[in-house]
Design an enzyme around this catalytic site. Structure first.
Site, PDB file in Angstrom:
ATOM      1  N   GLU A 205       0.803  -1.215   0.000  1.00  0.00           N
ATOM      2  CA  GLU A 205       0.000   0.000   0.000  1.00  0.00           C
ATOM      3  C   GLU A 205       0.841   1.271   0.000  1.00  0.00           C
ATOM      4  O   GLU A 205       0.486   2.260  -0.652  1.00  0.00           O
ATOM      5  CB  GLU A 205      -0.963  -0.020   1.198  1.00  0.00           C
ATOM      6  CG  GLU A 205      -2.116  -1.007   1.060  1.00  0.00           C
ATOM      7  CD  GLU A 205      -1.720  -2.455   1.322  1.00  0.00           C
ATOM      8  OE1 GLU A 205      -2.505  -3.360   0.976  1.00  0.00           O
ATOM      9  OE2 GLU A 205      -0.608  -2.686   1.875  1.00  0.00           O
TER      10      GLU A 205
ATOM     11  N   HIS B  46     -11.968  -6.978   7.788  1.00  0.00           N
ATOM     12  CA  HIS B  46     -12.700  -6.532   6.600  1.00  0.00           C
ATOM     13  C   HIS B  46     -13.912  -5.694   6.970  1.00  0.00           C
ATOM     14  O   HIS B  46     -14.860  -5.596   6.194  1.00  0.00           O
ATOM     15  CB  HIS B  46     -13.122  -7.734   5.745  1.00  0.00           C
ATOM     16  CG  HIS B  46     -11.979  -8.409   5.073  1.00  0.00           C
ATOM     17  ND1 HIS B  46     -11.203  -9.352   5.700  1.00  0.00           N
ATOM     18  CD2 HIS B  46     -11.446  -8.252   3.842  1.00  0.00           C
ATOM     19  CE1 HIS B  46     -10.247  -9.761   4.881  1.00  0.00           C
ATOM     20  NE2 HIS B  46     -10.370  -9.109   3.734  1.00  0.00           N
TER      21      HIS B  46
END
Length: 550
Positions: free
Chosen positions: A282, A351
């Site tokens: 990322e 998540h």
């Protein structure tokens, strides 16, 4: 023949910095893509007081990275002027001929403490410091010039005097410069030229609807296609965003296009140089986007899950958000970072994360969180056309709901930042919310309406900036307010809204400002745990009844 490139890129670092993950992420991408980058590692043996063997296995970064394919690795005595010059020439030539990246590992000295607050005498013995001093090129190189007959002692003295005079003149000039005034502090936090809250970004009242109502996924995809057709500078990259990385498979397979299909078909239309997969890294995604935006591109990058944005936080907070302000508007990096957000998907702790407040807390970032397909389309278009960095939160629970579908509104549909939407008008209670809690607040409002409680539901749509005017006007009308958000209650995004209302609407309040939010826990995997943790319709019903009864 060999491709030539006149502009290789020089990246300088110290040996301490090579312990950071971003260093390896950068090398990986440079080697993978054969980029014309020259990495210069100036290794003085110490990261403040931490010696190189603590930072680097074996004490040599060049030995570690020799296995990177296509990376030209050179070691040199960084205190030897001629050797350094020749080594850098070879490295630059390697990059200029597009044969891949190069890394020069130069062993240098540090002839003084790291900083004014550091005292190297505390951790470096005299003999080590004296050994370094004997290698000092400021002393050695003039001796070599004289010994080789390239200069006389008088020449050296003249050069030293000229350098001293130039340095002193520069110091005098710097000290004489006026210091910035206190009135300048707000300049260039955001673009002073492009205002995404302005009227030119408000075409919401003139949509050109066509087709059947469709999902947030489809309207986000449609916006990106529109914008990429309009502006060739737009690039889309991230993990799994391409249809395929192996382009020979195009036409043979359906294509991935993101784990939620939001970028599906973009590569097929715009090609692999504008839409491509990144490594699973990322910081690498955001760091590359910052550099591309510097150079005039418009990166629209994806962080696959908000839960995994944290490796990029340093790039987002320290680099991206501060770029324009710290350069006094000389540099900018108008990157759009799309990421999936939130829970209500039975996704457990990795998540289901929220945490918008950690980004709305960063000056220089715009933060957006639409609750329906039409808003997502219009707000993403504004994000792409604005000149500020934008974190665009796409609530994955809302991607394919039927209640929030919308028609395609045309290629010029924009919603300005800082403009809330009144989902339902009311007179008794104001609820201020965003994202997946909008629908829950609305359903609960309809339920209590049967019992005579009239709730006004406001969808903020953008979290930074936020629409104070709409919220304050509503509070002044209803005199009771609930701020609702999916993040955990303590230190959450809604705390700021509640504080502003308490500050500026106190005379109109008939009850304390209340919050509806998730519990101060993580999101559990079992359905009954998730239901207890996240705000439900019943949570809103109880809150409405409680505040009206105050």
């Amino acid at each position: 023949g060999v491709q030539t490139c006149a502009l290789p890129i020089l990246v300088t670092t110290g040996e301490g910095q090579t312990s950071e993950g971003e260093f390896y992420e950068s090398l990986s991408t440079a080697s993978n893509l054969g980029l014309p980058i020259v990495y210069l590692v100036e290794d003085n043996g110490y990261a403040i007081s931490v010696p190189v063997e603590v930072n680097t296995p074996g004490g040599s970064i060049s030995e570690i990275v020799k296995g990177f394919p296509g990376l030209y690795v050179q070691q040199v005595d960084g205190c030897d002027f001629m050797a350094s010059y020749e080594t850098m020439q070879r490295a630059v030539q390697h990059a200029r001929e597009r044969r891949g990246p190069a890394l020069v590992h130069a062993r240098t000295i540090r002839p003084y403490s790291h900083s004014l607050s550091d005292d190297e005498v505390l951790y470096r013995p005299a003999e080590e410091r004296e050994s370094d001093a004997a290698r000092d090129p400021i002393a050695r190189f003039p001796e070599w010039l004289v010994a080789q007959g390239h200069a006389t002692e008088a020449d050296i003295k003249r050069i030293q005097d000229e350098v001293d005079a130039e340095a002193l003149a520069a110091v005098d000039d710097a000290l004489a410069q006026p210091q910035p005034g206190a009135e300048t502090i707000h300049f260039a936090v955001y673009s002073p030229d492009v205002d995404p809250t302005g009227e030119q970004f408000d075409t919401e009242d003139d949509p050109q609807f066509s087709g059947d109502p469709t999902t947030m996924v489809d309207l986000l995809n449609a916006c990106m296609k529109d914008e990429m057709r309009r502006d060739p500078r737009i690039l889309v990259f991230g993990e799994d965003v391409a249809d395929v990385s192996r382009e020979q498979y195009l036409g043979k397979v359906k294509g991935k296009g993101g784990v939620f299909k939001v970028t599906w078909g973009l590569q097929k239309e715009f090609g692999g140089t504008r839409v491509y997969n990144s490594p699973l890294a990322e910081a690498n995604i955001v760091g590359r986007a910052i550099g591309l935006a510097h150079r005039g591109f418009k990166p629209v990058v994806e962080i696959q899950f908000f839960d995994y944005i944290w490796p990029a936080y340093m790039q987002l907070r320290d680099e991206l958000a501060t770029m324009r302000w710290r350069s006094n508007n000389h540099f900018s990096a108008p990157v759009v970072v799309r990421t999936t957000y939130g829970g209500y998907i039975r996704g457990a702790i990795y998540h289901s994360q929220t945490g918008a407040s950690l980004f709305t807390h960063c000056p220089g970032l715009r933060v957006v969180c639409p609750s329906n397909a039409l808003d997502a389309n219009g707000l993403l278009r504004t994000a792409i056309r604005s000149d500020d960095p934008v974190l665009f939160l796409e609530h994955k629970h809302l991607y394919r709901q039927t209640y929030n579908k919308g028609q395609y509104p045309g290629p010029n549909y924009m919603i300005p930042f800082g403009k809330a939407r009144i989902v339902k008008e009311g007179t008794d209670v104001t609820v201020v919310t965003y994202g997946a809690t909008v629908q829950r607040a609305f359903v609960a409002a309809r339920e209590v309406a049967e019992r005579g409680i009239n709730v006004e539901v406001i969808d903020l749509r953008t979290l930074s900036p936020w629409d104070r005017e709409t919220v304050f006007n509503s509070v002044k009308k209803t005199s009771r307010v609930i701020v609702a958000y999916e993040d955990s209650e303590s230190w959450g995004y809604g705390a700021e809204i509640a504080a502003r209302i308490a500050d500026e609407c106190f005379p109109w309040l008939d009850a304390p400002v209340k919050r509806v939010a998730s519990t101060d826990t993580f999101v559990g995997y079992a359905p009954q745990l998730e239901d207890a943790i996240l705000p439900q319709v019943s949570t809103f019903v109880s809150a409405y009844e409680s505040i009206v009864g105050y």
